[in-house]
Design an enzyme around this catalytic site. Structure first.
Site, PDB file in Angstrom:
ATOM      1  N   HIS A  11      -1.933  -2.052  -2.266  1.00  0.00           N
ATOM      2  CA  HIS A  11      -1.422  -3.244  -2.949  1.00  0.00           C
ATOM      3  C   HIS A  11      -0.157  -3.771  -2.261  1.00  0.00           C
ATOM      4  O   HIS A  11      -0.084  -4.935  -1.864  1.00  0.00           O
ATOM      5  CB  HIS A  11      -1.125  -2.900  -4.415  1.00  0.00           C
ATOM      6  CG  HIS A  11      -0.542  -4.032  -5.195  1.00  0.00           C
ATOM      7  ND1 HIS A  11      -1.274  -4.794  -6.063  1.00  0.00           N
ATOM      8  CD2 HIS A  11       0.713  -4.552  -5.225  1.00  0.00           C
ATOM      9  CE1 HIS A  11      -0.508  -5.739  -6.589  1.00  0.00           C
ATOM     10  NE2 HIS A  11       0.721  -5.603  -6.098  1.00  0.00           N
ATOM     11  N   GLU A  12       0.822  -2.903  -2.131  1.00  0.00           N
ATOM     12  CA  GLU A  12       2.099  -3.355  -1.551  1.00  0.00           C
ATOM     13  C   GLU A  12       1.919  -3.762  -0.086  1.00  0.00           C
ATOM     14  O   GLU A  12       2.574  -4.688   0.392  1.00  0.00           O
ATOM     15  CB  GLU A  12       3.175  -2.282  -1.694  1.00  0.00           C
ATOM     16  CG  GLU A  12       3.544  -1.938  -3.135  1.00  0.00           C
ATOM     17  CD  GLU A  12       3.881  -3.150  -3.995  1.00  0.00           C
ATOM     18  OE1 GLU A  12       4.385  -4.163  -3.457  1.00  0.00           O
ATOM     19  OE2 GLU A  12       3.625  -3.093  -5.217  1.00  0.00           O
TER      20      GLU A  12
ATOM     21  N   HIS B 224       0.849  -7.352   0.074  1.00  0.00           N
ATOM     22  CA  HIS B 224       2.010  -8.253   0.091  1.00  0.00           C
ATOM     23  C   HIS B 224       2.618  -8.255   1.490  1.00  0.00           C
ATOM     24  O   HIS B 224       3.036  -9.294   2.007  1.00  0.00           O
ATOM     25  CB  HIS B 224       3.092  -7.767  -0.881  1.00  0.00           C
ATOM     26  CG  HIS B 224       2.790  -7.969  -2.327  1.00  0.00           C
ATOM     27  ND1 HIS B 224       2.449  -9.198  -2.851  1.00  0.00           N
ATOM     28  CD2 HIS B 224       2.824  -7.109  -3.379  1.00  0.00           C
ATOM     29  CE1 HIS B 224       2.276  -9.070  -4.167  1.00  0.00           C
ATOM     30  NE2 HIS B 224       2.491  -7.815  -4.506  1.00  0.00           N
TER      31      HIS B 224
ATOM     32  N   HIS C 126       0.834 -10.490   3.817  1.00  0.00           N
ATOM     33  CA  HIS C 126       1.146 -11.892   3.485  1.00  0.00           C
ATOM     34  C   HIS C 126       2.472 -12.286   4.149  1.00  0.00           C
ATOM     35  O   HIS C 126       2.635 -13.399   4.647  1.00  0.00           O
ATOM     36  CB  HIS C 126       1.228 -12.024   1.963  1.00  0.00           C
ATOM     37  CG  HIS C 126       1.076 -13.409   1.429  1.00  0.00           C
ATOM     38  ND1 HIS C 126       1.401 -13.727   0.124  1.00  0.00           N
ATOM     39  CD2 HIS C 126       0.650 -14.557   1.982  1.00  0.00           C
ATOM     40  CE1 HIS C 126       1.166 -15.014  -0.073  1.00  0.00           C
ATOM     41  NE2 HIS C 126       0.715 -15.545   1.031  1.00  0.00           N
TER      42      HIS C 126
HETATM   43 ZN   LIG Z   1       2.236  -6.948  -6.418  1.00  0.00          ZN
END
Ligand SMILES: [Zn+2]
Length: 712
Positions: free
Chosen positions: A498-499, A502, A505
């Site tokens: 998940h992290e 990011h 991105h």
């Molecule tokens: Zn998040």
């Protein structure tokens, strides 16, 4: 210029610009000896943590604000007529010192904090809020932006510049720049009263939550808890100077201990304590506070030209209107509540089979669903963890998936200074070997680190400023004893993916302007790349590449893999329904018009849930109105739906990958090119649809949550 986002945690930080002028020489502690004085000379302009001392942050932040105000005033006072270059581009270059100092400060004050850093944060928070207003309520500056906005069709700007102009203009209007002087005074009054009430709400809920703890001197009332949990309850009582045992309340309606407590009367009392925590008619009762806040927010929206608070808040979001968000939520309600009802039936069957002689109530749900989980989904953490050694998950899972999809590679750099010895740094290279980014990871729990996990930037990518991205991930995994492997749970594995989503991105950002770069997107988009990246954790080619026994290297047995997969569907009907109920409450409160009378919160809540078909006897909202901190105390008013909206996006996006051959370079490159590299440079609904070939659909989300078969 625009607000910079730390994922999961928000600060008032302002994005960067370039200038070597230090405006305020009066800040005696700030000068050329400060490590923030000039851009870092380290690779990628990485923060010089070997030189930065705790005392360096505050003077640099204060001098940074002074410098940015001077830079902004110079733009506002420019005698030349406004041009895109001398106004918008110039604004993008402001505040570089502030940004350097704040980005480094944001990391250490959350992940490696101490009393001094916390004091600096408390001192600077109101100053940074005022700093934002000083820029966005600067009438001369707004006149220039507004003039350019009026000519926007004849300026022949490229699409990204056009977007920057529109977003900057909207941010000014959103902040009240268009109001008359009298209305600005009114706005300021409303803002002040709202923020005072928000603060009062948070204080009351903190006390109400503390006072709502379940206390008993009877150990038998705690039957079902483990010895460790009972010891913790005893400890909690001692720390409050009370006799016996205390079970403190968590923020949510449901309480973790409810899954183990076997005495029903204890469960009922603990649940009631939680549900009614802020409705005792005492000093901590929040009902008047929230009713007044809802009214003031509606009045402020009206002043700013919007029908209600939600319309004002959603204007710059992907959903754009409250109607779009509510239609999305409404579409999920039947499938979610039907699934919750079927889970409730499984539980009632179990109660009846045990001759329990009771009808399921909300305080029974977790106790019996835990038994259903054990019977139907039994997954033993201790059995699974040896297959998830942290470094192996990172390099052969998280990094591997990114290499397969995007061709990027990773090389550890031990020469870049870090803020704490556990932090690791990797240089990330593009498929053609060119430097792309620096990636820091700080995975282990520390006493001086906030809970949870998050991502942010030390340096934001910007072609205008010549900056490549420097990003970091923080988490709270248990640190092993020296020499032992770090074995983590599947939930921790998911957090890493998940992290890192990011992180991608941020690292793939390829935009001109820092304000539009990377994760500087609306709330209902920003969790999309991260949640999307979680899907690769269970993708067979990735999973089999990292899920290997740390001692033997053997792959995880198929039977265990099947259990890991199946565990994902447990209790999903309940969990989705309680989220939907909270999200619908948020939207109902914040679509009230200014003309609505002051509400009675209990009655309002009941009607709001009835209206949205979520007044369910066994599935209460995840937060009740009176202790819903996200919407009254935090920044998520009219925004709680975003958690579910981004889930729709990530499941829908993953479906596209599945339809197109899954984990391939072609798929990854296309996604990077059309979405991950684009930041906020175009309308996000259009960006998504251009990549996906259509607007997002909720069907894949319902399938992923295991609701699909009940949705029609
Ligand atoms: Zn998040």
């Amino acid at each position: 210029m625009l607000k910079h986002m730390i994922i999961l945690l928000t600060t008032g930080a302002i994005a960067a610009g370039a200038s070597l002028i230090v405006a305020n020489a009066d800040d005696s502690q700030f000068g050329p000896s400060s490590p923030f004085y000039a851009p870092s000379t380290l690779p990628f302009h990485a923060p010089p943590f070997d030189k930065i001392k705790d005392e360096d942050y505050q003077p640099a932040i204060e001098a940074g604000m002074d410098q940015e105000i001077a830079e902004i005033q110079a733009i506002a006072d420019n005698p030349a007529p406004p041009t895109f270059e001398n106004t918008l581009v110039a604004m993008e270059k402001t505040g570089q010192l502030l940004h350097r100092a704040q980005n480094a400060f944001g990391a250490v004050s959350e992940a490696n904090t101490n009393a001094l850093l916390l004091k600096v944060r408390a001192d600077e928070a109101p100053k940074l809020a005022a700093h934002h207003d000083a820029i966005y309520l600067n009438a001369k500056l707004f006149a220039r932006v507004s003039a350019l906005y009026g000519q926007r069709d004849s300026l022949k700007l490229d699409p990204e510049s056009q977007r920057l102009l529109e977003i900057t203009y909207d941010e000014f209007v959103h902040s009240g720049a268009k109001l008359s002087d009298a209305d600005k005074v009114e706005l300021k009054k409303l803002n002040e009263e709202i923020s005072t009430l928000a603060n009062s709400f948070s204080t009351k809920v903190l006390d109400a939550t503390k006072n709502g703890a379940f206390a008993t001197s009877d150990k038998d009332a705690l039957a079902g808890l483990s010895d460790a949990q009972i010891a913790a309850a005893q400890q909690a009582a001692q720390s409050r100077k009370q006799e016996g045992y205390v079970l403190p309340l968590q923020n949510t309606t449901q309480q973790p201990d409810l899954s183990s407590l076997s005495v029903r009367a204890t469960r009922e009392t603990l649940f009631e304590n939680s549900w009614n925590r802020a409705e005792h008619g005492d000093a901590n009762d929040t009902r008047d506070t929230i009713a007044r806040m809802a009214q003031l927010r509606a009045q402020r929206a009206q002043l700013l030209g919007f029908p209600n608070h939600a319309a004002w808040k959603l204007q710059d979001q992907m959903a754009k209107t409250p109607d779009a968000a509510m239609q999305f939520l409404d579409a999920l309600v039947p499938g979610a509540s039907a699934k919750a009802a079927s889970e409730g039936k499984d539980i009632q069957d179990l109660i009846d089979a045990q001759k329990g002689g009771l009808t399921l109530q909300p305080w029974d749900w977790n106790f019996y669903s835990e038994q259903v989980r054990k019977a139907k989904f039994d997954l033993n953490e201790a059995e699974v963890k040896p297959y998830f050694e942290l470094n192996n998950v990172l390099e052969n899972g998280v990094f591997y998936a990114a290499t397969e999809l995007y061709g990027i590679t990773f090389k550890e750099r031990k020469d870049i200074p870090v803020y704490q010895a556990d932090v690791r740094v990797f240089e990330v290279s593009d498929a053609d070997g060119k430097p792309l980014a620096l990636f820091y990871c700080d995975y282990f729990k520390r006493d001086n680190k906030n809970g949870g996990a998050w991502m942010s930037n030390f340096v934001d990518q910007s072609k205008l400023l010549g900056n490549l991205p420097v990003v970091y991930n923080v988490a709270n995994f248990s640190k092993p004893a020296p020499g032992e492997p770090a074995l983590i749970s599947f939930s921790d594995v998911t957090t890493m993916f998940h992290e890192f989503g990011h992180g991608l991105h941020g690292m793939f950002a390829n935009t001109e302007y820092p304000s539009l770069s990377g994760t500087s997107t609306p709330r209902d988009f920003v969790e999309f790349p991260s949640q999307f990246n979680e899907h690769w954790a269970l993708y067979p080619a990735v999973f089999n590449h990292y899920a290997k026994h740390y001692k033997t290297g053997a792959p995880m047995p198929a039977e265990l893999v099947a259990k890991v997969r199946k565990a994902k569907t447990f209790n999903q009907g309940y969990m989705l329904t309680e989220l939907l109920a909270a999200a619908e409450l948020d939207m109902q409160w914040h679509t009230l018009p200014a003309s609505a009378p002051l509400q009675q919160p209990d009655e309002f809540e009941k009607q709001a849930l009835e209206k949205t078909h979520l007044q369910l006897s066994t599935v209460p909202p995840r937060y009740r109105s009176t202790y819903f901190g996200h919407i009254w105390g935090g920044g998520y008013s009219a925004g709680y739906y975003a958690y579910l909206w981004t889930e729709m996006l990530d499941d829908d996006a993953y479906q596209w990958f599945e339809e197109h051959g899954g984990l391939t370079r072609a798929n990854g490159d296309r996604f990077r090119q059309m979405v991950l590299s684009r930041g906020n440079t175009e309308d996000l609904a259009k960006m998504y649809a251009a990549w996906r070939g259509k607007a997002p659909s909720v069907e894949p989300m319902m399938k992923d949550r295991g609701l699909k078969e009940l949705s029609h």
